[in-house]
Scaffold this active site. Structure first.
Site, PDB file in Angstrom:
ATOM      1  N   HIS A 132      26.147 -59.298  23.096  1.00 16.54           N
ATOM      2  CA  HIS A 132      26.486 -60.546  22.415  1.00 16.54           C
ATOM      3  C   HIS A 132      28.000 -60.535  22.175  1.00 16.54           C
ATOM      4  O   HIS A 132      28.596 -59.464  22.028  1.00 16.54           O
ATOM      5  CB  HIS A 132      25.728 -60.550  21.078  1.00 16.54           C
ATOM      6  CG  HIS A 132      25.791 -61.816  20.304  1.00 16.54           C
ATOM      7  ND1 HIS A 132      26.881 -62.168  19.552  1.00 16.54           N
ATOM      8  CD2 HIS A 132      24.883 -62.817  20.129  1.00 16.54           C
ATOM      9  CE1 HIS A 132      26.648 -63.335  18.949  1.00 16.54           C
ATOM     10  NE2 HIS A 132      25.437 -63.745  19.283  1.00 16.54           N
ATOM     11  N   ASP A 209      23.522 -52.254  17.802  1.00 16.85           N
ATOM     12  CA  ASP A 209      23.371 -53.618  17.312  1.00 16.85           C
ATOM     13  C   ASP A 209      21.868 -53.906  17.287  1.00 16.85           C
ATOM     14  O   ASP A 209      21.246 -54.094  18.334  1.00 16.85           O
ATOM     15  CB  ASP A 209      24.112 -54.571  18.260  1.00 16.85           C
ATOM     16  CG  ASP A 209      23.856 -56.035  17.941  1.00 16.85           C
ATOM     17  OD1 ASP A 209      22.989 -56.333  17.103  1.00 16.85           O
ATOM     18  OD2 ASP A 209      24.529 -56.887  18.558  1.00 16.85           O
ATOM     19  N   GLN A 212      18.460 -58.018  17.147  1.00 19.95           N
ATOM     20  CA  GLN A 212      17.224 -58.540  17.743  1.00 19.95           C
ATOM     21  C   GLN A 212      16.087 -57.519  17.709  1.00 19.95           C
ATOM     22  O   GLN A 212      15.036 -57.766  18.303  1.00 19.95           O
ATOM     23  CB  GLN A 212      17.475 -58.973  19.198  1.00 19.95           C
ATOM     24  CG  GLN A 212      18.462 -60.109  19.339  1.00 19.95           C
ATOM     25  CD  GLN A 212      17.978 -61.402  18.686  1.00 19.95           C
ATOM     26  OE1 GLN A 212      16.792 -61.586  18.411  1.00 19.95           O
ATOM     27  NE2 GLN A 212      18.911 -62.322  18.435  1.00 19.95           N
ATOM     28  N   LYS A 235      17.662 -62.935  10.681  1.00 19.23           N
ATOM     29  CA  LYS A 235      16.828 -62.763  11.874  1.00 19.23           C
ATOM     30  C   LYS A 235      15.592 -61.931  11.560  1.00 19.23           C
ATOM     31  O   LYS A 235      14.853 -61.543  12.448  1.00 19.23           O
ATOM     32  CB  LYS A 235      17.644 -62.102  12.987  1.00 19.23           C
ATOM     33  CG  LYS A 235      18.786 -62.992  13.518  1.00 19.23           C
ATOM     34  CD  LYS A 235      19.490 -62.321  14.666  1.00 19.23           C
ATOM     35  CE  LYS A 235      20.825 -62.951  15.007  1.00 19.23           C
ATOM     36  NZ  LYS A 235      20.721 -64.269  15.625  1.00 19.23           N
ATOM     37  N   CYS A 373      25.799 -66.885  23.537  1.00 18.22           N
ATOM     38  CA  CYS A 373      26.897 -65.979  23.141  1.00 18.22           C
ATOM     39  C   CYS A 373      26.939 -64.729  24.019  1.00 18.22           C
ATOM     40  O   CYS A 373      27.242 -63.626  23.539  1.00 18.22           O
ATOM     41  CB  CYS A 373      26.807 -65.574  21.673  1.00 18.22           C
ATOM     42  SG  CYS A 373      26.955 -66.959  20.565  1.00 18.22           S
TER      43      CYS A 373
END
Ligand code: PLP
Length: 416
Positions: A132, A209, A212, A235, A373
């Site tokens: 991202h 990261d 998600q 999220k 993104c």
């Protein structure tokens, strides 16, 4: 997601889950809302919104600074949330949990600290081709002065990392590996255990990261032995404006603070400031108190549900969705990794993604279209964007059937 569990929620359970998300129960353009934009942000269960209202209506106050009762209550709730987060990701210490504004903020904090303290001119940060922008741009902004280079782990045509290339690319110039657990565009679940192990063999720390992943896969930071992990509250069924940077204590102790101001200091004179202990050294100014408390409630929600059960259900629903999409004439899946999470991207031969998104919206179906993104990734696939359907715990097989029906209808209209 690779798991042996198979799981189907009973209709009663699905109804119960959905009843906790009142936003789902509405009509959009004359059809029941089907919300498939969960990778962008998830909806919030009642217990999260209720607990935010309770804070504002019952004990709204600033944290850490008050001797009065409301401030004490706010501080207790705010710190209890931190404890819940630490428990959720199995951090060794709760002071390893730093509140941030979200994933982007967390990566910026680490990028700032690394460039200030741990990187020398010409050093390299390794990322992957599916990152991202939040895991690309901060390294470029903060790394500009020291001419920090980004090395990019390549992917194959399925959107899986080339792990041989990864190993081969690790050299003494690489000072940090920073990769996503799950690709928001491709849905690929990366082998982060292997990435961390291999990077550590070279003495290189790793940032994951988890934007998600956090609401979909159980994460144990100690078992992973990860150095940094970042994610966003919104999220994972929590509020916007709050996120987490987890970092090992040894890193947080060495890192310079990202911002200066109230709460992050021990002592200030006009000549010199000494910094507060962890985690407060990294939390300058009045934080997003209500959102932090709301995030605690979201974690309660996820834990009560059971992350393993949730994972298994989403895995099954993902496979179901992909198998249905593959039956659509002219559809190309973008991201067909073996380990696939519930972010599912596709393009349609000869049709604009935005037209498809618009025609789906007319039928009450919310998907996202565009580059998500991940512009460099789009370039690799030689496309401008995708249509992305992303799943969450409240989505159902019936909704996927309706989505497919809506997609076919959109294609009929577009094909005239
Ligand atoms: N990383 C990934 C993989 C994402 O999917 C996102 C958001 O979609 C981000 C980072 C940025 O998250 P936020 O906008 O919450 O900071």
């Amino acid at each position: 997601m690779e798991t042996n569990l198979t799981c189907s929620l009973s209709p009663e359970r699905v109804e119960k889950v959905r009843s906790e998300f009142p936003v789902l129960n509405q009509m959009i353009n004359g059809s029941p809302l089907i919300y498939l934009d969960n990778a962008a942000t998830t909806q919030k269960p009642l217990r999260v919104t209720k607990c935010i209202t309770q804070y504002y209506n019952g004990y709204n106050s600033n944290v850490h600074r008050g001797v009065h009762q409301l401030s004490q209550l706010a501080t207790i709730a705010y710190e209890e949330s931190r404890e819940k987060i630490a428990g959720f990701i199995h951090a060794a210490h709760k002071h390893e949990v730093i509140y941030t504004k979200g994933t982007t903020d967390g990566i910026n904090m680490v990028a700032y600290a690394f460039n200030k303290k741990f990187l020398a001119v010409g050093d390299t940060v390794m990322i992957s081709a599916m990152e991202h922008h939040a895991n690309i741009v901060p390294w470029q902004i903060y790394g500009e002065e020291k001419e920090i280079r980004l090395k990019v782990i390549p992917i194959n045509e399925h959107g899986e990392l080339d792990m041989d290339a990864f190993s081969a690319m690790l050299d003494e110039k690489v000072k940090l590996v920073s990769v996503t657990y799950v690709s928001n565009t491709l849905g690929t679940v990366n082998p982060i255990k292997d990435i961390i192990r291999i990077a550590h063999q070279h003495g290189i720390p790793v940032l994951i990261d988890a934007a998600q992943a956090i609401a979909h896969i159980a994460i144990d930071v100690q078992e992973l032995d990860v150095d940094f992990l970042v994610f966003s509250g919104h999220k994972m069924y929590g509020p916007t404006g709050i996120g987490v940077l987890y970092a090992k204590e040894k890193w947080l102790e060495q890192m310079p603070p990202y911002q200066g101001g109230g709460d992050m200091i021990k002592q200030v004179t006009f000549e010199k400031t000494t910094y507060n202990t962890l985690p407060y050294k990294f939390e300058a100014g009045t934080p997003s108190i209500s959102a932090a408390i709301g995030l605690g409630a979201a974690i309660d929600y996820l834990q009560d549900f059971g992350i393993e059960e949730l994972s298994a259900y989403e895995h099954e629903l993902t496979n179901y969705t992909i198998s249905k999409l593959l039956q659509v004439d002219g559809l190309r899946l973008i991201g067909s990794a073996k380990a696939h999470a519930g972010s599912i991207s596709f393009i349609m031969n000869g049709h604009h993604n935005s037209d498809i998104g618009e025609l789906l919206n007319q039928q009450g179906i919310a998907v996202r279209t565009g580059h998500h993104c991940t512009q460099p990734l789009m370039k690799i696939f030689n496309i401008r964007g995708t249509v992305r359907a992303s799943l969450a715990i409240y989505n159902t097989h019936q909704e996927i059937d309706s989505f497919l029906g809506g997609l076919n209808k959109a294609l009929e209209i577009l094909r005239g």
